[in-house]
Design a protein around this motif. Structure first.
Motif, PDB file in Angstrom:
ATOM      1  N   SER A   1      15.814  35.961  16.973  1.00  0.00           N
ATOM      2  CA  SER A   1      16.311  37.331  17.129  1.00  0.00           C
ATOM      3  C   SER A   1      17.805  37.308  17.382  1.00  0.00           C
ATOM      4  O   SER A   1      18.427  36.238  17.478  1.00  0.00           O
ATOM      5  CB  SER A   1      15.596  38.031  18.293  1.00  0.00           C
ATOM      6  OG  SER A   1      15.933  37.409  19.529  1.00  0.00           O
ATOM      7  N   CYS A   2      18.384  38.488  17.520  1.00  0.00           N
ATOM      8  CA  CYS A   2      19.793  38.639  17.892  1.00  0.00           C
ATOM      9  C   CYS A   2      19.895  39.592  19.078  1.00  0.00           C
ATOM     10  O   CYS A   2      19.067  40.501  19.227  1.00  0.00           O
ATOM     11  CB  CYS A   2      20.617  39.194  16.729  1.00  0.00           C
ATOM     12  SG  CYS A   2      20.685  38.110  15.276  1.00  0.00           S
TER      13      CYS A   2
ATOM     14  N   ASP B   1      17.449  43.377  22.228  1.00  0.00           N
ATOM     15  CA  ASP B   1      16.953  42.336  21.337  1.00  0.00           C
ATOM     16  C   ASP B   1      16.519  42.959  20.006  1.00  0.00           C
ATOM     17  O   ASP B   1      15.779  43.939  19.984  1.00  0.00           O
ATOM     18  CB  ASP B   1      15.771  41.607  21.967  1.00  0.00           C
ATOM     19  CG  ASP B   1      15.318  40.424  21.132  1.00  0.00           C
ATOM     20  OD1 ASP B   1      15.892  39.341  21.297  1.00  0.00           O
ATOM     21  OD2 ASP B   1      14.395  40.597  20.311  1.00  0.00           O
TER      22      ASP B   1
ATOM     23  N   GLN C   1      17.141  37.642  11.950  1.00  0.00           N
ATOM     24  CA  GLN C   1      18.513  37.161  11.931  1.00  0.00           C
ATOM     25  C   GLN C   1      19.504  38.197  11.396  1.00  0.00           C
ATOM     26  O   GLN C   1      20.707  37.949  11.361  1.00  0.00           O
ATOM     27  CB  GLN C   1      18.603  35.886  11.087  1.00  0.00           C
ATOM     28  CG  GLN C   1      17.739  34.755  11.617  1.00  0.00           C
ATOM     29  CD  GLN C   1      17.859  33.487  10.800  1.00  0.00           C
ATOM     30  OE1 GLN C   1      18.866  33.236  10.149  1.00  0.00           O
ATOM     31  NE2 GLN C   1      16.820  32.661  10.818  1.00  0.00           N
ATOM     32  N   LYS C   2      19.002  39.348  10.988  1.00  0.00           N
ATOM     33  CA  LYS C   2      19.872  40.374  10.432  1.00  0.00           C
ATOM     34  C   LYS C   2      19.804  41.616  11.314  1.00  0.00           C
ATOM     35  O   LYS C   2      18.726  42.078  11.688  1.00  0.00           O
ATOM     36  CB  LYS C   2      19.445  40.722   9.005  1.00  0.00           C
ATOM     37  CG  LYS C   2      20.390  41.689   8.296  1.00  0.00           C
ATOM     38  CD  LYS C   2      19.940  41.937   6.859  1.00  0.00           C
ATOM     39  CE  LYS C   2      20.885  42.896   6.147  1.00  0.00           C
ATOM     40  NZ  LYS C   2      20.451  43.174   4.755  1.00  0.00           N
TER      41      LYS C   2
ATOM     42  N   THR D   1      27.398  41.561  18.813  1.00  0.00           N
ATOM     43  CA  THR D   1      26.118  40.919  18.518  1.00  0.00           C
ATOM     44  C   THR D   1      26.242  39.408  18.647  1.00  0.00           C
ATOM     45  O   THR D   1      27.339  38.836  18.530  1.00  0.00           O
ATOM     46  CB  THR D   1      25.631  41.249  17.097  1.00  0.00           C
ATOM     47  OG1 THR D   1      26.555  40.697  16.137  1.00  0.00           O
ATOM     48  CG2 THR D   1      25.526  42.753  16.887  1.00  0.00           C
TER      49      THR D   1
ATOM     50  N   VAL E   1      16.235  30.730  15.041  1.00  0.00           N
ATOM     51  CA  VAL E   1      16.917  31.969  15.432  1.00  0.00           C
ATOM     52  C   VAL E   1      15.902  33.105  15.360  1.00  0.00           C
ATOM     53  O   VAL E   1      15.760  33.762  14.335  1.00  0.00           O
ATOM     54  CB  VAL E   1      18.135  32.262  14.528  1.00  0.00           C
ATOM     55  CG1 VAL E   1      18.884  33.515  15.014  1.00  0.00           C
ATOM     56  CG2 VAL E   1      19.090  31.068  14.500  1.00  0.00           C
TER      57      VAL E   1
ATOM     58  N   PRO F   1      23.529  35.835  17.753  1.00  0.00           N
ATOM     59  CA  PRO F   1      22.196  35.300  17.445  1.00  0.00           C
ATOM     60  C   PRO F   1      21.622  34.545  18.638  1.00  0.00           C
ATOM     61  O   PRO F   1      22.349  33.853  19.361  1.00  0.00           O
ATOM     62  CB  PRO F   1      22.456  34.360  16.262  1.00  0.00           C
ATOM     63  CG  PRO F   1      23.902  34.010  16.345  1.00  0.00           C
ATOM     64  CD  PRO F   1      24.592  35.181  16.961  1.00  0.00           C
ATOM     65  N   ASN F   2      20.333  34.696  18.864  1.00  0.00           N
ATOM     66  CA  ASN F   2      19.631  33.966  19.921  1.00  0.00           C
ATOM     67  C   ASN F   2      19.024  32.705  19.327  1.00  0.00           C
ATOM     68  O   ASN F   2      18.188  32.783  18.427  1.00  0.00           O
ATOM     69  CB  ASN F   2      18.538  34.845  20.535  1.00  0.00           C
ATOM     70  CG  ASN F   2      19.112  36.027  21.275  1.00  0.00           C
ATOM     71  OD1 ASN F   2      20.172  35.934  21.892  1.00  0.00           O
ATOM     72  ND2 ASN F   2      18.426  37.158  21.223  1.00  0.00           N
ATOM     73  N   ARG F   3      19.438  31.576  19.841  1.00  0.00           N
ATOM     74  CA  ARG F   3      18.985  30.300  19.296  1.00  0.00           C
ATOM     75  C   ARG F   3      18.059  29.582  20.271  1.00  0.00           C
ATOM     76  O   ARG F   3      18.225  29.674  21.484  1.00  0.00           O
ATOM     77  CB  ARG F   3      20.189  29.393  19.006  1.00  0.00           C
ATOM     78  CG  ARG F   3      21.046  29.852  17.844  1.00  0.00           C
ATOM     79  CD  ARG F   3      22.301  28.983  17.761  1.00  0.00           C
ATOM     80  NE  ARG F   3      22.916  29.056  16.463  1.00  0.00           N
ATOM     81  CZ  ARG F   3      23.701  30.044  16.065  1.00  0.00           C
ATOM     82  NH1 ARG F   3      23.949  31.043  16.888  1.00  0.00           N
ATOM     83  NH2 ARG F   3      24.225  30.043  14.852  1.00  0.00           N
TER      84      ARG F   3
ATOM     85  N   HIS G   1      15.422  30.707  24.219  1.00  0.00           N
ATOM     86  CA  HIS G   1      15.744  32.123  24.102  1.00  0.00           C
ATOM     87  C   HIS G   1      16.365  32.605  25.416  1.00  0.00           C
ATOM     88  O   HIS G   1      15.846  32.308  26.500  1.00  0.00           O
ATOM     89  CB  HIS G   1      14.486  32.942  23.784  1.00  0.00           C
ATOM     90  CG  HIS G   1      14.791  34.312  23.281  1.00  0.00           C
ATOM     91  ND1 HIS G   1      15.221  35.325  24.123  1.00  0.00           N
ATOM     92  CD2 HIS G   1      14.758  34.856  22.038  1.00  0.00           C
ATOM     93  CE1 HIS G   1      15.428  36.421  23.422  1.00  0.00           C
ATOM     94  NE2 HIS G   1      15.159  36.161  22.153  1.00  0.00           N
TER      95      HIS G   1
END
Length: 534
Positions: free
Chosen positions: A246-247, A289, A293-294, A334, A244, A336-338, A361
């Motif tokens: 980024s978000c 972006d 992860q937070k 929001t 992960v 999360p980008n996995r 991504h």
């Protein structure tokens, strides 16, 4: 003297650009020689009308437990719905079990690249982007430090209808569910699959809970798991290594006119990219972006403050007011980008597909293209099979699926991961030089933009082309550093730039599988023949 020096500097820049041009031309020409085969349009099957508040449900030749189902599909998102229609159209009896058949509401999966649209045509699903206010997307606009460049998709050799499409994800999925359910041999059922049913190492079906809470079992010779990025079944079928990086923070801008209509907009902001693209005639999706992860808290107002003070000053002035209005409206979401390389465990009676199987991504919008391409590969493999009941032989045969999909899927996956790292700001000067070199390289136009955009769009997803352009950017960046005169510091930065480029792309390629990605014909599974008909 100043004029002479300036003239010399320009001359050296032209020499550097010419050298990069020659290198890129040689590298790219070596891999772009073959012409694309035209994609045949598949006639659409006339469907039954669906109720306005949900999906139509087919007559269901394969009800749970009656032994009449050929394929169980877990999940009815983009991959599951498209696969159900494809297999149903080929005469398979398909039972689809989806946790929630109401219209999804997501902030990703809203941009279908032209390469994905071509696969949609090949599957006979192109009408699913109609009547949902989908917008044609003709390319990208790239913004950095007050400059911008427009990058068009290379669509000259295709039918005028071929382009990208952007839309509300839920509307697109509902259209595909309706299309699948219009077939009499496809049954869509709302239920939550809790486990796979195994016997002597062979998956025989699934156990699931219906909408009313009843526990049922469904059986079929082949179960295909397409239950998305949050899959609770993938661990039984693969070795997931989910990253992960980024978000995404999602907003919808209303009645906003983008600087370049019918284009996706990518802002190379600090610390990482910002995306804008239309999702209807009156709405523009914004995805910010946020690395890690937070993310800042939405409830406390920390997120709104971050967007206004850090993000807003970096976006084009034409959409600034709409961006602030969207923040003030408060509909901030929001996700999360996995990313997850495909690492399957070939399992008799079961197969993984979609985001449950492989993620990248979402910066490049390649997920749906990969899923639809995988469905085409699987359809072609299953077509000659009269029945699917020999689980061991079928499993051995379908190992070829994992190899045949690799060149396309791995190219799109690698590009997404590499481009995200290149487009993100960094305290490392060499990385920032690579970022600037990428922007300038694409701004040159011609082969410099057409090649990378053909990769990004899924129109030419070839691994060698990707590597050629990636390292051409790196060499171009080194050439810029050597002008007007090289210095020890600039030479050191250039060396680190090349090293950093290798450090970005090579681990991604290794995770995807070098042999499968570049030399799939050397993998024995590539040649697996279909099991003999009984």
């Amino acid at each position: 003297m100043a004029a002479v020096a300036a003239g010399a500097g320009v001359g050296l820049q032209l020499i550097g650009a010419a050298a990069a041009t020659l290198l890129a031309a040689v590298l790219v020409a070596a891999v772009l020689g073959r012409r694309r085969r035209p994609v045949a349009r598949v006639p659409l099957v006339e469907g039954k009308p669906a109720p306005e508040d949900g999906c139509a449900v087919g007559d269901g030749a394969g009800a749970a437990g009656d032994g009449g189902t050929d394929v169980i599909i877990v999940g009815a998102g983009v991959a599951g719905s498209a696969l159900a229609y494809t297999l149903g159209k080929d005469g398979r009896r398909v039972h689809v079990i989806e946790r929630d058949l109401t219209e999804p509401d997501r902030i990703v999966g809203e941009l279908l690249q032209p390469g994905g649209y071509l696969k949609l045509i090949e599957l006979g699903l192109e009408d699913c982007v109609e009547e949902i206010d989908a917008q044609r997307v003709l390319g990208y606009a790239l913004f950095k430090d007050g400059r911008n460049t427009k990058l068009a998709y290379p669509l000259e050799k295709f039918h005028s209808d071929v382009a990208g499409r952007s839309f509300h994800n839920g509307r697109f999925i509902q259209r595909m569910r309706q299309k699948a359910a219009s077939l009499p041999n496809v049954q869509l059922e709302q239920g939550t699959v809790t486990s796979l049913l195994e016997e002597n190492g062979i998956v025989k079906g699934v156990q699931y809970k219906t909408k009313s809470g009843e526990e049922l079992k469904a059986f079929a010779p082949l179960t295909i798991v397409c239950d998305g990025c949050f899959s609770n079944l993938r661990r039984a079928l693969c070795s997931p290594k989910v990253d992960v990086p980024s978000c995404f923070v999602g907003l919808v801008l209303e009645n906003c006119q983008l600087p370049h209509p019918n284009h996706g907009h990518v802002i190379l902001a600090n610390p990482s990219p910002i995306l804008f693209y239309p999702i209807s005639g009156t709405e523009v999706r914004c995805l910010v972006d946020v690395p890690g992860q937070k993310v800042p808290s939405i409830a406390s107002g920390e997120m709104a403050n971050y967007l206004k003070t850090v993000v807003a000053p970096q976006i084009p002035p034409e959409i600034y007011d709409s961006f602030i209005a969207a923040i003030d409206k408060g509909s901030i979401r929001t996700m999360p980008n996995r990313s997850m390389p495909a690492a399957p465990h070939p399992t008799p009676g079961a197969l993984l597909m979609g985001d449950a199987f492989n993620m990248r991504h979402p910066l490049t919008g390649g997920g749906m293209t990969v899923a639809l391409s995988d469905i085409v590969v699987l359809r072609n493999l299953l077509k000659p099979l009269r029945n699917l009941h020999d689980a061991s032989s079928l499993c051995k045969y379908l190992e070829s699926f994992y190899t045949l999909r690799k060149p396309v899927a791995s190219t799109i996956n690698t590009l997404a991961g590499a481009l995200y790292k290149v487009f993100s700001a960094s305290p490392d000067q060499a990385r920032n030089e690579m970022r600037q070199a990428c922007f300038d390289y694409l701004s040159l136009g011609g082969v410099f933009s057409n090649g990378p955009i053909a990769l990004l769009s899924g129109l030419n997803p070839r691994p060698l082309s990707l590597v050629a352009h990636f390292f051409a950017v790196a060499i171009y960046g080194v050439g810029r550093l050597m002008l007007p005169l090289p210095s020890p510091k600039r030479m050191w930065i250039g060396a680190r730039l090349i090293s950093g480029a290798c450090g970005i792309i090579l681990p991604i390629i290794k995770a995807e599988g070098v042999r499968q990605m570049f030399f799939p014909a050397t993998v024995p599974a590539y040649y697996r023949a279909a099991p003999a008909a009984e």
